[in-house]
Enzyme design. Sequence first.
Site, PDB file in Angstrom:
ATOM      1  N   LYS A  74     -27.955  76.571   5.573  1.00 37.75           N
ATOM      2  CA  LYS A  74     -28.154  76.418   4.115  1.00 37.75           C
ATOM      3  C   LYS A  74     -26.799  76.512   3.439  1.00 37.75           C
ATOM      4  O   LYS A  74     -25.877  77.107   3.985  1.00 37.75           O
ATOM      5  CB  LYS A  74     -29.047  77.549   3.589  1.00 37.75           C
ATOM      6  CG  LYS A  74     -29.747  77.223   2.286  1.00 37.75           C
ATOM      7  CD  LYS A  74     -31.003  76.427   2.523  1.00 37.75           C
ATOM      8  CE  LYS A  74     -31.590  75.885   1.249  1.00 37.75           C
ATOM      9  NZ  LYS A  74     -32.906  75.286   1.492  1.00 37.75           N
ATOM     10  N   ASP A 133     -31.757  70.775  -2.488  1.00 36.02           N
ATOM     11  CA  ASP A 133     -32.590  71.958  -2.777  1.00 36.02           C
ATOM     12  C   ASP A 133     -32.522  72.092  -4.301  1.00 36.02           C
ATOM     13  O   ASP A 133     -32.262  71.086  -4.997  1.00 36.02           O
ATOM     14  CB  ASP A 133     -32.038  73.198  -2.050  1.00 36.02           C
ATOM     15  CG  ASP A 133     -33.021  74.386  -2.063  1.00 36.02           C
ATOM     16  OD1 ASP A 133     -33.932  74.408  -1.227  1.00 36.02           O
ATOM     17  OD2 ASP A 133     -32.892  75.280  -2.923  1.00 36.02           O
TER      18      ASP A 133
HETATM   19  P1  NDP Z   1     -35.628  71.374  -8.430  1.00 34.18           P
HETATM   20  O1  NDP Z   1     -34.245  71.691  -8.846  1.00 34.18           O
HETATM   21  O2  NDP Z   1     -36.052  69.967  -8.316  1.00 34.18           O
HETATM   22  O3  NDP Z   1     -36.671  72.096  -9.397  1.00 34.18           O
HETATM   23  C1  NDP Z   1     -36.672  73.475  -9.561  1.00 34.18           C
HETATM   24  C2  NDP Z   1     -37.747  73.829 -10.564  1.00 34.18           C
HETATM   25  O4  NDP Z   1     -37.949  75.232 -10.515  1.00 34.18           O
HETATM   26  C3  NDP Z   1     -37.357  73.491 -11.992  1.00 34.18           C
HETATM   27  O5  NDP Z   1     -38.502  73.203 -12.743  1.00 34.18           O
HETATM   28  C4  NDP Z   1     -36.720  74.790 -12.470  1.00 34.18           C
HETATM   29  O6  NDP Z   1     -36.778  74.995 -13.867  1.00 34.18           O
HETATM   30  C5  NDP Z   1     -37.586  75.815 -11.765  1.00 34.18           C
HETATM   31  N1  NDP Z   1     -36.777  77.014 -11.522  1.00 34.18           N
HETATM   32  C6  NDP Z   1     -35.680  77.127 -10.746  1.00 34.18           C
HETATM   33  N2  NDP Z   1     -35.188  78.367 -10.811  1.00 34.18           N
HETATM   34  C7  NDP Z   1     -36.004  79.046 -11.651  1.00 34.18           C
HETATM   35  C8  NDP Z   1     -36.020  80.368 -12.126  1.00 34.18           C
HETATM   36  N3  NDP Z   1     -35.085  81.261 -11.727  1.00 34.18           N
HETATM   37  N4  NDP Z   1     -37.029  80.732 -12.976  1.00 34.18           N
HETATM   38  C9  NDP Z   1     -37.965  79.825 -13.374  1.00 34.18           C
HETATM   39  N5  NDP Z   1     -37.987  78.542 -12.974  1.00 34.18           N
HETATM   40  C10 NDP Z   1     -37.021  78.174 -12.117  1.00 34.18           C
HETATM   41  O7  NDP Z   1     -35.823  72.156  -7.031  1.00 34.18           O
HETATM   42  P2  NDP Z   1     -36.858  71.860  -5.857  1.00 34.18           P
HETATM   43  O8  NDP Z   1     -38.156  71.406  -6.413  1.00 34.18           O
HETATM   44  O9  NDP Z   1     -36.174  71.042  -4.851  1.00 34.18           O
HETATM   45  O10 NDP Z   1     -37.011  73.318  -5.217  1.00 34.18           O
HETATM   46  C11 NDP Z   1     -38.003  74.242  -5.661  1.00 34.18           C
HETATM   47  C12 NDP Z   1     -38.269  75.261  -4.571  1.00 34.18           C
HETATM   48  O11 NDP Z   1     -38.720  74.596  -3.391  1.00 34.18           O
HETATM   49  C13 NDP Z   1     -37.064  76.092  -4.132  1.00 34.18           C
HETATM   50  O12 NDP Z   1     -37.512  77.362  -3.731  1.00 34.18           O
HETATM   51  C14 NDP Z   1     -36.563  75.340  -2.896  1.00 34.18           C
HETATM   52  O13 NDP Z   1     -35.802  76.160  -2.038  1.00 34.18           O
HETATM   53  C15 NDP Z   1     -37.885  74.944  -2.276  1.00 34.18           C
HETATM   54  N6  NDP Z   1     -37.869  73.834  -1.332  1.00 34.18           N
HETATM   55  C16 NDP Z   1     -37.342  72.618  -1.678  1.00 34.18           C
HETATM   56  C17 NDP Z   1     -37.384  71.569  -0.776  1.00 34.18           C
HETATM   57  C18 NDP Z   1     -36.933  70.204  -1.129  1.00 34.18           C
HETATM   58  O14 NDP Z   1     -37.113  69.303  -0.305  1.00 34.18           O
HETATM   59  N7  NDP Z   1     -36.382  69.951  -2.304  1.00 34.18           N
HETATM   60  C19 NDP Z   1     -37.904  71.771   0.596  1.00 34.18           C
HETATM   61  C20 NDP Z   1     -38.498  73.068   0.820  1.00 34.18           C
HETATM   62  C21 NDP Z   1     -38.452  74.054  -0.112  1.00 34.18           C
HETATM   63  P3  NDP Z   1     -35.476  74.745 -14.774  1.00 34.18           P
HETATM   64  O15 NDP Z   1     -35.256  73.265 -14.741  1.00 34.18           O
HETATM   65  O16 NDP Z   1     -35.838  75.288 -16.112  1.00 34.18           O
HETATM   66  O17 NDP Z   1     -34.363  75.529 -14.100  1.00 34.18           O
HETATM   67  O1  2IT Z   2     -35.752  74.491   1.972  1.00 28.44           O
HETATM   68  C1  2IT Z   2     -35.774  73.381   2.546  1.00 28.44           C
HETATM   69  O2  2IT Z   2     -36.440  73.197   3.570  1.00 28.44           O
HETATM   70  C2  2IT Z   2     -35.023  72.282   1.937  1.00 28.44           C
HETATM   71  N1  2IT Z   2     -34.446  72.452   0.874  1.00 28.44           N
HETATM   72  C3  2IT Z   2     -34.944  70.951   2.634  1.00 28.44           C
HETATM   73  C4  2IT Z   2     -33.943  70.987   3.745  1.00 28.44           C
HETATM   74  C5  2IT Z   2     -33.631  69.648   4.375  1.00 28.44           C
HETATM   75  O3  2IT Z   2     -32.696  69.655   5.202  1.00 28.44           O
HETATM   76  O4  2IT Z   2     -34.279  68.646   4.098  1.00 28.44           O
END
Ligand code: NDP
Ligand code: 2IT
Length: 448
Positions: free
Chosen positions: A124, A164
């Site tokens: 990461k 992420d």
């Molecule tokens: P994005 O940046 O696309 O979206 C994040 C969302 O979560 C936004 O709506 C943001 O709101 C909100 N958010 C982030 N931090 C906070 C906080 N501290 N308090 C309240 N709201 C918050 O991120 P992702 O959708 O990619 O990721 C979301 C989660 O999923 C994370 O935990 C990530 O590690 C996990 N994840 C992501 C993967 C991926 O493929 N993208 C894969 C597996 C897991 P705002 O815009 O107001 O900050």
């Molecule tokens: O938390 C996760 O699994 C991710 N943000 C995606 C990682 C990846 O390599 O696609």
Amino acid sequence: MSISKAIEKVEARYAHQPEFIQAVKEVAITIKPLYDAHPEYDKLKVFERLVEPDRVFGFRVNWEDDNGEVQINRGWRVQFSNALGPYKGGLRFHPTVNQSVLKFLGFEQIFKNALTGLPIGGGKGGSDFDPKGKTDSEIRRFCYAFMRELHHYVNKDMDVPAGDIGVGGREVSYMFAMYKNLTRESTGVITGKGVGFGGSLMRTEATGYGAVYFLQNMLAAQNESIEGKKVLVSGAGNVSLHAAEKATLIGAIVLTVSDSKGTIYDAKGLNQEKIDWLKVQKDQHKPLADYVEVFGGEWMADQKPWSIKADIAIPSATQNEINEEDAKLLVDNGVKYIVEGANMPLTAEAIDYIRLHRVHYAPGKAANAGGVAVSALEMSQNSVRQYQTFEQVDERLQGIMKDIHDSSAQASEMYGQTDQGYIDYMSGANMVGFKRVADALVAFGILN
Ligand code: NDP
Ligand code: 2IT
């Protein structure tokens, strides 16, 4: 017993890294039955080895803002374990990023990636850079500057980052461009690339869709269906909106999405038009609250979604977004299934509470593994320099999510954790993921 010694060491050495300690303890507690059945793990101190990353790189990132002022951020890449394949895991750009956050994410990523059954290790990275309020040219300059440092540590066969929080298709493209520029190589060094220059179809949707596929398997195991179920989704980013989209497509009623400013509550439920609008709104960094002027519903400023009556919750924003108080609200409001779209969205106390109340619970390692699984499919498409269709990737994803569900459920049963139909997915998933990595480490001797 080396597991308890390992926890003591981690707590003493990394007392200043609470998220990392939280993630380590969760795995430690749940793998005990497996560890006890395999004395070779203890003899070779497999757990003690796995709680220490192979290496952590930290670097300074200088970049210039639109006013010509020099800005300085920190960046890191945690290469946690390559026992099963190249280090693999996303990059997070958020002001809260530090070594504790990246080590918890990297540690969980090892076992998540093992659960996919694909040849990928765990890593990461990210930066404390805050993308909020930055112009496109500032984002571009930051991404270039970040990759100017990161490129020393990554390579398609050694360490393959992705997105992420705060890192989506736009940021991946800028970083990929800088990597190509510096190395003159056109390889799959990063995943989540644009379709048309190496990206896989369905990578954008994969995490959210995958979480809903996992949920479908959980419901089927209880002889239930998703049709008409009320769902609370938190976050309004990549994972949230695609989870909301898939759930809506297959007949659920999604009542909420949220962000750091508050929650939209739409009692009529989302539909494709509303979700498409939300995607554009978030892409353009415009306020979620505008939703109520366009579609009606309620804007709950500074509130999370957990006070609303529903059947299912899919927390998909960030770590520790559900504490014990929130968990009580969810149970009181009738939520029977919690599926983690985000990484570690429940505190340890919240997990204890919902498990005590027999809420069916899918941990992030299992439920959100669809994103990294399709990243691994992107890596293999890049290696053979071919593309697969949306349908081909979707079919693989559905199969992978079913395998993760079934293997976790089987491990829960096999190690005596299933109780009258209540499947302990947390223990099951941790044991399946851990076993795959531990067996590789045993085969390697004391290297890795
Ligand atoms: P994005 O940046 O696309 O979206 C994040 C969302 O979560 C936004 O709506 C943001 O709101 C909100 N958010 C982030 N931090 C906070 C906080 N501290 N308090 C309240 N709201 C918050 O991120 P992702 O959708 O990619 O990721 C979301 C989660 O999923 C994370 O935990 C990530 O590690 C996990 N994840 C992501 C993967 C991926 O493929 N993208 C894969 C597996 C897991 P705002 O815009 O107001 O900050
Ligand atoms: O938390 C996760 O699994 C991710 N943000 C995606 C990682 C990846 O390599 O696609």
